[in-house]
Scaffold this motif. Structure first.
Motif, PDB file in Angstrom:
ATOM      1  N   ALA A 210     103.677  96.907  -9.537  1.00 28.39           N
ATOM      2  CA  ALA A 210     104.427  95.769  -9.019  1.00 28.39           C
ATOM      3  C   ALA A 210     103.572  94.990  -8.028  1.00 28.39           C
ATOM      4  CB  ALA A 210     105.705  96.257  -8.345  1.00 28.39           C
ATOM      5  N   ALA A 211     103.879  93.708  -7.920  1.00 28.43           N
ATOM      6  CA  ALA A 211     103.204  92.856  -6.945  1.00 28.43           C
ATOM      7  C   ALA A 211     104.237  91.927  -6.321  1.00 28.43           C
ATOM      8  CB  ALA A 211     102.093  92.052  -7.612  1.00 28.43           C
ATOM      9  N   LEU A 212     104.088  91.667  -5.043  1.00 24.16           N
ATOM     10  CA  LEU A 212     104.970  90.770  -4.313  1.00 24.16           C
ATOM     11  C   LEU A 212     104.160  89.523  -3.993  1.00 24.16           C
ATOM     12  CD1 LEU A 212     107.783  90.450  -2.989  1.00 24.16           C
ATOM     13  CD2 LEU A 212     106.768  91.371  -0.902  1.00 24.16           C
ATOM     14  N   TYR A 213     104.631  88.374  -4.458  1.00 30.26           N
ATOM     15  CA  TYR A 213     103.887  87.122  -4.304  1.00 30.26           C
ATOM     16  C   TYR A 213     104.574  86.184  -3.329  1.00 30.26           C
ATOM     17  CZ  TYR A 213     101.382  88.662  -8.444  1.00 30.26           C
ATOM     18  OH  TYR A 213     100.625  89.379  -9.318  1.00 30.26           O
ATOM     19  N   GLU A 214     103.754  85.345  -2.714  1.00 35.47           N
ATOM     20  CA  GLU A 214     104.245  84.291  -1.836  1.00 35.47           C
ATOM     21  C   GLU A 214     103.299  83.114  -1.966  1.00 35.47           C
ATOM     22  OE1 GLU A 214     104.146  85.576   2.220  1.00 35.47           O
ATOM     23  OE2 GLU A 214     101.992  85.833   2.230  1.00 35.47           O
ATOM     24  N   ILE A 215     103.721  81.962  -1.439  1.00 40.59           N
ATOM     25  CA  ILE A 215     102.824  80.815  -1.436  1.00 40.59           C
ATOM     26  C   ILE A 215     102.363  80.541  -0.017  1.00 40.59           C
ATOM     27  CG2 ILE A 215     103.888  79.782  -3.476  1.00 40.59           C
ATOM     28  CD1 ILE A 215     104.919  77.583  -1.448  1.00 40.59           C
ATOM     29  N   SER A 216     101.205  79.896   0.062  1.00 41.40           N
ATOM     30  CA  SER A 216     100.691  79.433   1.347  1.00 41.40           C
ATOM     31  C   SER A 216     100.009  78.101   1.082  1.00 41.40           C
ATOM     32  CB  SER A 216      99.703  80.449   1.943  1.00 41.40           C
ATOM     33  OG  SER A 216      98.599  80.624   1.082  1.00 41.40           O
ATOM     34  N   VAL A 217      99.710  77.368   2.138  1.00 42.53           N
ATOM     35  CA  VAL A 217      98.947  76.127   2.018  1.00 42.53           C
ATOM     36  C   VAL A 217      97.698  76.313   2.850  1.00 42.53           C
ATOM     37  CG1 VAL A 217      98.893  73.648   2.474  1.00 42.53           C
ATOM     38  CG2 VAL A 217     101.002  74.716   1.639  1.00 42.53           C
ATOM     39  N   ASN A 218      96.569  76.056   2.211  1.00 39.72           N
ATOM     40  CA  ASN A 218      95.289  76.257   2.874  1.00 39.72           C
ATOM     41  C   ASN A 218      94.328  75.154   2.427  1.00 39.72           C
ATOM     42  OD1 ASN A 218      93.153  77.367   4.276  1.00 39.72           O
ATOM     43  ND2 ASN A 218      92.774  78.990   2.778  1.00 39.72           N
ATOM     44  N   GLY A 219      93.811  74.380   3.374  1.00 37.73           N
ATOM     45  CA  GLY A 219      92.834  73.345   3.048  1.00 37.73           C
ATOM     46  C   GLY A 219      93.322  72.325   2.038  1.00 37.73           C
ATOM     47  N   GLY A 220      94.588  71.964   2.092  1.00 35.70           N
ATOM     48  CA  GLY A 220      95.129  70.970   1.171  1.00 35.70           C
ATOM     49  C   GLY A 220      95.488  71.510  -0.204  1.00 35.70           C
ATOM     50  N   ALA A 221      95.494  72.825  -0.354  1.00 35.17           N
ATOM     51  CA  ALA A 221      95.856  73.436  -1.638  1.00 35.17           C
ATOM     52  C   ALA A 221      97.025  74.394  -1.456  1.00 35.17           C
ATOM     53  CB  ALA A 221      94.666  74.193  -2.223  1.00 35.17           C
ATOM     54  N   LEU A 222      97.933  74.371  -2.422  1.00 38.99           N
ATOM     55  CA  LEU A 222      99.005  75.355  -2.465  1.00 38.99           C
ATOM     56  C   LEU A 222      98.435  76.577  -3.172  1.00 38.99           C
ATOM     57  CD1 LEU A 222     102.683  74.892  -3.198  1.00 38.99           C
ATOM     58  CD2 LEU A 222     101.408  76.506  -4.582  1.00 38.99           C
ATOM     59  N   GLU A 223      98.583  77.740  -2.558  1.00 42.48           N
ATOM     60  CA  GLU A 223      98.019  78.960  -3.117  1.00 42.48           C
ATOM     61  C   GLU A 223      99.111  79.990  -3.376  1.00 42.48           C
ATOM     62  OE1 GLU A 223      93.684  78.728  -0.898  1.00 42.48           O
ATOM     63  OE2 GLU A 223      95.216  80.063  -0.055  1.00 42.48           O
ATOM     64  N   VAL A 224      99.005  80.679  -4.502  1.00 42.85           N
ATOM     65  CA  VAL A 224      99.867  81.818  -4.805  1.00 42.85           C
ATOM     66  C   VAL A 224      99.070  83.052  -4.416  1.00 42.85           C
ATOM     67  CG1 VAL A 224     101.040  83.128  -6.612  1.00 42.85           C
ATOM     68  CG2 VAL A 224     101.016  80.622  -6.704  1.00 42.85           C
ATOM     69  N   ARG A 225      99.656  83.904  -3.582  1.00 45.32           N
ATOM     70  CA  ARG A 225      98.946  85.091  -3.103  1.00 45.32           C
ATOM     71  C   ARG A 225      99.778  86.340  -3.354  1.00 45.32           C
ATOM     72  NH1 ARG A 225      94.524  84.602  -0.224  1.00 45.32           N
ATOM     73  NH2 ARG A 225      93.895  82.548   0.456  1.00 45.32           N
ATOM     74  N   ASP A 226      99.067  87.415  -3.659  1.00 46.90           N
ATOM     75  CA  ASP A 226      99.680  88.738  -3.784  1.00 46.90           C
ATOM     76  C   ASP A 226      99.716  89.310  -2.368  1.00 46.90           C
ATOM     77  OD1 ASP A 226     100.294  91.410  -4.108  1.00 46.90           O
ATOM     78  OD2 ASP A 226      98.842  91.751  -5.703  1.00 46.90           O
ATOM     79  N   THR A 227     100.905  89.500  -1.817  1.00 47.27           N
ATOM     80  CA  THR A 227     101.024  89.952  -0.426  1.00 47.27           C
ATOM     81  C   THR A 227     100.544  91.384  -0.248  1.00 47.27           C
ATOM     82  OG1 THR A 227     103.297  90.704  -0.693  1.00 47.27           O
ATOM     83  CG2 THR A 227     102.975  88.421   0.010  1.00 47.27           C
ATOM     84  N   LEU A 228     100.494  92.150  -1.330  1.00 49.01           N
ATOM     85  CA  LEU A 228     100.057  93.540  -1.237  1.00 49.01           C
ATOM     86  C   LEU A 228      98.556  93.675  -1.463  1.00 49.01           C
ATOM     87  CD1 LEU A 228     102.984  95.099  -3.292  1.00 49.01           C
ATOM     88  CD2 LEU A 228     102.834  94.791  -0.813  1.00 49.01           C
ATOM     89  N   GLY A 229      97.948  92.661  -2.031  1.00 50.30           N
ATOM     90  CA  GLY A 229      96.511  92.679  -2.302  1.00 50.30           C
ATOM     91  C   GLY A 229      95.760  91.890  -1.242  1.00 50.30           C
ATOM     92  N   ALA A 230      94.465  91.887  -1.365  1.00 46.97           N
ATOM     93  CA  ALA A 230      93.637  91.131  -0.433  1.00 46.97           C
ATOM     94  C   ALA A 230      92.705  90.242  -1.241  1.00 46.97           C
ATOM     95  CB  ALA A 230      92.836  92.085   0.449  1.00 46.97           C
TER      96      ALA A 230
ATOM     97  N   SER B 174     100.774  69.903   4.586  1.00 45.00           N
ATOM     98  CA  SER B 174     102.096  70.523   4.583  1.00 45.00           C
ATOM     99  C   SER B 174     102.001  72.009   4.921  1.00 45.00           C
ATOM    100  CB  SER B 174     102.763  70.342   3.210  1.00 45.00           C
ATOM    101  OG  SER B 174     102.003  70.974   2.214  1.00 45.00           O
ATOM    102  N   ARG B 175     103.170  72.600   5.138  1.00 45.27           N
ATOM    103  CA  ARG B 175     103.235  74.041   5.336  1.00 45.27           C
ATOM    104  C   ARG B 175     104.124  74.617   4.247  1.00 45.27           C
ATOM    105  NH1 ARG B 175     107.682  76.203   7.862  1.00 45.27           N
ATOM    106  NH2 ARG B 175     109.190  74.714   8.646  1.00 45.27           N
ATOM    107  N   ALA B 176     103.840  75.846   3.868  1.00 45.65           N
ATOM    108  CA  ALA B 176     104.586  76.513   2.801  1.00 45.65           C
ATOM    109  C   ALA B 176     105.955  76.956   3.295  1.00 45.65           C
ATOM    110  CB  ALA B 176     103.797  77.720   2.308  1.00 45.65           C
ATOM    111  N   LEU B 177     106.968  76.751   2.458  1.00 45.64           N
ATOM    112  CA  LEU B 177     108.312  77.247   2.762  1.00 45.64           C
ATOM    113  C   LEU B 177     108.634  78.498   1.953  1.00 45.64           C
ATOM    114  CD1 LEU B 177     110.349  73.919   2.837  1.00 45.64           C
ATOM    115  CD2 LEU B 177     109.407  75.197   4.769  1.00 45.64           C
ATOM    116  N   GLY B 178     108.144  78.563   0.725  1.00 43.86           N
ATOM    117  CA  GLY B 178     108.425  79.709  -0.133  1.00 43.86           C
ATOM    118  C   GLY B 178     108.311  79.319  -1.584  1.00 43.86           C
ATOM    119  N   GLY B 179     108.681  80.249  -2.453  1.00 41.78           N
ATOM    120  CA  GLY B 179     108.600  79.996  -3.878  1.00 41.78           C
ATOM    121  C   GLY B 179     109.446  80.980  -4.648  1.00 41.78           C
ATOM    122  N   ASN B 180     109.523  80.753  -5.963  1.00 40.39           N
ATOM    123  CA  ASN B 180     110.340  81.621  -6.796  1.00 40.39           C
ATOM    124  C   ASN B 180     109.619  82.122  -8.037  1.00 40.39           C
ATOM    125  OD1 ASN B 180     110.274  79.428  -8.509  1.00 40.39           O
ATOM    126  ND2 ASN B 180     112.434  78.912  -8.276  1.00 40.39           N
TER     127      ASN B 180
END
Length: 194
Positions: free
Chosen positions: A37-57, A73-79
């Protein structure tokens, strides 16, 4: 892609949102597969929206260049299908596959926004020295004003405190940086009564 959610759960109905006390689900998504399993979230970094695995690095698993007007902008979340971001005047949805951007809310001045589930974003907007706190029901684009005419003082920092359930009350704090500087100096003064 492993992070993409093909079939989303049905959103909570607007009637249930306003009548039943249900817990909010949060703004991250869990994907289970053959490799675990993986838990994902979004972030905004350097003008890009990024999908990240919160359990990975390491590097993001997916990245989308945001249009200039959303680059700070700043990330609010995703689905798992859509990422949500906010600037000081807009809340937008970004399709994680097509990269299409849709403006959901525009405001004179957006003080704060918080995503509590895949269906709901609370936000506070200010105009003419008064703030209003609204709830956006994303599936229908329906906006409910929960509080209005909240006095906002110049240079104050306004933050929403999200409820944990659908019938929970939204809260807020407002802090004036000038007052905090004075208090900090007073607390650090050894001769102070505080």
């Amino acid at each position: 892609a492993a992070w993409y959610v093909r079939n989303l759960a049905a959103p909570i109905s607007y009637d249930d949102l306003t009548a039943k006390d249900l817990p909010y689900s949060g703004a991250k998504w869990l994907v289970s597969g053959e490799e675990g399993a993986a838990l994902y979230e979004i972030s905004v970094n350097g003008g890009a929206l990024e999908v990240r695995d919160t359990l990975g690095a390491g590097d993001p698993v997916h990245s989308i260049a945001l249009p200039e007007e959303l680059s700070t902008s700043r990330a609010l979340g995703g689905n798992g299908q859509t990422g949500y971001v906010a600037t000081d005047s807009r809340i937008a949805a970004v399709d994680l596959q097509t990269e299409e951007v849709k403006t959901l809310v525009e405001a004179d001045w957006l003080l704060d926004a918080v995503m509590v589930s895949y269906d709901v974003i609370y936000y506070a907007g200010e105009a003419g020295g008064k703030a209003a706190i609204d709830r956006l029901y994303i599936p229908d684009g329906k906006v409910d004003t929960l509080y209005k005419d909240i006095p906002v003082y110049p240079a104050s920092e306004f933050r929403l405190i999200a409820p944990e359930t659908t019938l929970g009350k939204i809260g807020w704090t407002m802090m004036n940086p000038e007052i905090m500087e004075i208090l900090t100096k007073e607390f650090n003064n050894p001769d102070s009564v505080y």
